[in-house]
Design an enzyme around this catalytic site. Structure first.
Site, PDB file in Angstrom:
ATOM      1  N   HIS A 213      -8.758   4.272  -1.731  1.00  0.00           N
ATOM      2  CA  HIS A 213      -9.249   3.015  -1.588  1.00  0.00           C
ATOM      3  C   HIS A 213      -8.914   1.877  -0.652  1.00  0.00           C
ATOM      4  CE1 HIS A 213      -5.853   0.403  -3.137  1.00  0.00           C
ATOM      5  NE2 HIS A 213      -5.026   1.554  -3.136  1.00  0.00           N
TER       6      HIS A 213
ATOM      7  N   ALA B 250      -1.452   6.919  -2.323  1.00  0.00           N
ATOM      8  CA  ALA B 250      -0.350   6.678  -1.256  1.00  0.00           C
ATOM      9  C   ALA B 250       0.991   6.555  -1.732  1.00  0.00           C
ATOM     10  CB  ALA B 250      -0.667   5.766  -0.143  1.00  0.00           C
ATOM     11  N   THR B 251       1.168   5.965  -2.797  1.00  0.00           N
ATOM     12  CA  THR B 251       2.388   5.627  -3.380  1.00  0.00           C
ATOM     13  C   THR B 251       2.983   7.227  -3.685  1.00  0.00           C
ATOM     14  OG1 THR B 251       1.970   3.501  -4.468  1.00  0.00           O
ATOM     15  CG2 THR B 251       3.600   4.816  -5.425  1.00  0.00           C
TER      16      THR B 251
ATOM     17  N   THR C  80      -4.312  19.242 -12.295  1.00  0.00           N
ATOM     18  CA  THR C  80      -5.759  19.472 -12.164  1.00  0.00           C
ATOM     19  C   THR C  80      -6.283  18.566 -11.315  1.00  0.00           C
ATOM     20  OG1 THR C  80      -5.995  20.069 -14.537  1.00  0.00           O
ATOM     21  CG2 THR C  80      -7.945  19.600 -13.282  1.00  0.00           C
TER      22      THR C  80
ATOM     23  N   GLN D 230      -2.760   1.777   6.108  1.00  0.00           N
ATOM     24  CA  GLN D 230      -3.699   0.869   6.732  1.00  0.00           C
ATOM     25  C   GLN D 230      -4.366   0.999   7.901  1.00  0.00           C
ATOM     26  OE1 GLN D 230      -4.358  -2.048   4.870  1.00  0.00           O
ATOM     27  NE2 GLN D 230      -2.727  -1.759   3.322  1.00  0.00           N
TER      28      GLN D 230
ATOM     29  N   CYS E  90       4.334  -9.903  -2.217  1.00  0.00           N
ATOM     30  CA  CYS E  90       4.110  -8.394  -1.451  1.00  0.00           C
ATOM     31  C   CYS E  90       2.998  -7.758  -2.447  1.00  0.00           C
ATOM     32  CB  CYS E  90       5.042  -7.752  -1.133  1.00  0.00           C
ATOM     33  SG  CYS E  90       6.233  -7.303  -2.478  1.00  0.00           S
TER      34      CYS E  90
ATOM     35  N   ASN F 290       0.955  -3.475   6.303  1.00  0.00           N
ATOM     36  CA  ASN F 290      -0.043  -4.063   5.514  1.00  0.00           C
ATOM     37  C   ASN F 290       0.102  -5.471   5.153  1.00  0.00           C
ATOM     38  OD1 ASN F 290       2.356  -2.998   4.115  1.00  0.00           O
ATOM     39  ND2 ASN F 290       1.804  -4.347   2.359  1.00  0.00           N
TER      40      ASN F 290
ATOM     41  N   SER G 272      -4.619   6.913   1.614  1.00  0.00           N
ATOM     42  CA  SER G 272      -4.893   6.315   0.359  1.00  0.00           C
ATOM     43  C   SER G 272      -6.401   6.284   0.205  1.00  0.00           C
ATOM     44  CB  SER G 272      -4.409   5.129  -0.083  1.00  0.00           C
ATOM     45  OG  SER G 272      -4.817   4.452  -1.354  1.00  0.00           O
TER      46      SER G 272
HETATM   47  C1  LIG Z   1       0.949   0.667   3.493  1.00  0.00           C
HETATM   48  C2  LIG Z   1       1.081   1.087   2.116  1.00  0.00           C
HETATM   49  N1  LIG Z   1       1.539   2.051   1.766  1.00  0.00           N
HETATM   50  C3  LIG Z   1       1.176   2.647   0.491  1.00  0.00           C
HETATM   51  C4  LIG Z   1       0.413   1.811  -0.373  1.00  0.00           C
HETATM   52  C5  LIG Z   1       0.202   2.439  -1.568  1.00  0.00           C
HETATM   53  O1  LIG Z   1      -0.991   3.040  -1.759  1.00  0.00           O
HETATM   54  P1  LIG Z   1      -1.608   3.243  -3.265  1.00  0.00           P
HETATM   55  O2  LIG Z   1      -2.276   2.015  -3.522  1.00  0.00           O
HETATM   56  O3  LIG Z   1      -2.842   4.381  -2.973  1.00  0.00           O
HETATM   57  O4  LIG Z   1      -0.798   3.815  -4.004  1.00  0.00           O
HETATM   58  C6  LIG Z   1      -0.268   0.749   0.177  1.00  0.00           C
HETATM   59  C7  LIG Z   1      -1.141  -0.156  -0.796  1.00  0.00           C
HETATM   60  O5  LIG Z   1      -0.942  -1.362  -0.788  1.00  0.00           O
HETATM   61  C8  LIG Z   1       0.098   0.314   1.540  1.00  0.00           C
HETATM   62  O6  LIG Z   1      -0.519  -0.804   1.795  1.00  0.00           O
END
Ligand SMILES: Cc1ncc(COP(=O)(O)O)c(C=O)c1O
Length: 395
Positions: A208, A77-78, A247, A186, A333, A157, A206
């Protein structure tokens, strides 16, 4: 090695979640005999990998009410958030250089916005009330003809606050030409999400955080009404229609597909069940201890989130006192940073309260027995620290 039974009870679901065995089973062949490159369409190995990726695209799309062609795979998600924010901004810079977001967003949204500011963009960061809510009227007032993007997370989060995404998207679309992005990392699996009904143009998830693998995520990018234009942020072989070269992580994508399907299908059952356990955890803490303060909204929050401050108790000390429980302090955080949480700070509750806050994140596997054991250990830990120190009154 210690047995599972001896390990701390895991209650840190906002940081990550355990891999669901069904997800693992679906992924395993793709670490073995199904090793093909999904872009190698000229032979069976590649075609089988491509078919698996297509299946996962359908599963992720169905989980959020999208169509498969609207799903772009990422490394998490980042990257999804960065691609949404920077990709939209850089594709539309001639239209207007203004973005609206909220102070409590994840750094994966806030930090690319800082980069845009360095490039001359204007960023409006909406403030929140002490329970974590933004004022929809303030959002409306912030919108201008130059607003290109509004990015507001579905669920926070740290304190679990749920933003009324559908209402906010409607305001954005009624009053500006801006696209609406939501970080739903979340939220998926805890609240219903439907990109059509909710009016969402871009959405990040994301693996995980939904009992899937780490290092894989997805970005929903709307293709119709409106067609979202996105400038790629990574260049190479032109994968993902040129939006994200590289890839594909086939095992991870297969896992994310199954994880998203399970999250969406289980949501209606999981949310009330775990919400009731979370409520009973808070009730036990409040019954046994004085001065337990809830951070965030009591009701409009994720069913699995509980963020509380134990007045007079340093959260780091408490974690040392409760080795049988795996939770996070609310004040940092991420473990990569020891700064006070920007979210707790934004609620305006003061440093002392931030320093005494603990974040419980229940997983969908949590049992009544585990919740009882966690409550008992936390109660004992708080009592021990308060007896040792005497209650400080500055919180
Ligand atoms: C609200 C939120 N956005 C983005 C992320 C980032 O996700 P990822 O770990 O898949 O990069 C997190 C992870 O803590 C999150 O809680």
């Amino acid at each position: 090695m210690r047995s599972r039974r001896d390990r701390p009870i895991y209650m840190d679901a906002h940081a990550t979640t355990p891999l669901d065995p069904r997800v693992l089973a679906a992924m395993l062949p793709f670490f073995g005999e199904e090793f093909g490159n999904a872009a190698s369409r000229n032979h069976e190995y590649g075609r089988r990998a491509e078919a698996a990726v297509d299946r996962a695209r359908g599963q992720v799309a169905a989980a959020i009410g999208a169509s498969p062609k609207e799903i772009v795979w990422t490394s998490g998600a980042t990257e999804s958030d960065n691609l949404a924010v920077l990709g939209v901004a850089r594709a539309h810079r001639e239209r207007g250089q203004h973005v609206v977001t909220c102070v409590t967003e994840h750094p994966a949204v806030l930090d690319p916005l800082l980069q845009l500011e360095r490039e001359g963009w204007e960023v409006t960061r909406l403030r929140v009330s002490p329970d974590g809510h933004l004022d929809p009227e303030e959002l409306r007032l912030a919108l201008t003809a130059q607003t290109t993007l509004v990015s507001i997370m579905a669920a926070n989060n740290e304190v679990g606050t749920l933003h009324p995404i559908r209402e906010l998207a409607r305001i954005v679309h009624e009053h500006s030409p801006a696209l609406f992005h939501t970080d739903a990392v979340q939220a998926l699996g805890w609240i219903p999400l439907d990109v059509q009904e909710d009016g969402i143009d871009l959405l990040s998830i994301s693996g995980h955080k939904i009992y899937g693998p780490k290092g894989v995520g997805a970005l929903f990018v709307r293709r119709r009404r409106p067609t979202v234009r996105l400038a790629p942020q990574q260049f190479g072989g032109g994968h993902e229609r040129g939006l994200r070269s590289g890839t594909l992580n086939v095992p991870g994508i297969v896992g994310l597909g199954v994880a998203a399907e399970l999250a969406a299908q289980g949501q209606a059952d999981v949310a009330p069940r775990i919400g009731a356990l979370r409520d009973s955890l808070l009730a036990m803490l409040e019954r046994e201890l004085d001065q337990v303060l809830l951070n965030g909204d009591a009701t409009r929050r994720l069913p699995n989130n509980l963020n509380v401050s134990f007045v007079g108790v340093d959260a780091e000390d408490l974690l040392n006192e409760i080795p049988g429980v795996a939770v996070s302090t609310g004040a940092a955080c991420s473990s990569a940073s020891l700064d006070p949480s920007h979210v707790i700070t934004a609620l305006g509750l003061g440093e002392a309260r931030a320093a005494s806050s603990i974040r419980f994140g229940l997983t969908r596997l949590q049992t009544r027995e585990e919740v009882d054991r966690v409550a008992a250990e936390v109660v004992a830990g708080v009592r021990a620290l308060r007896n040792a120190d005497g209650i400080r009154s500055e919180c």
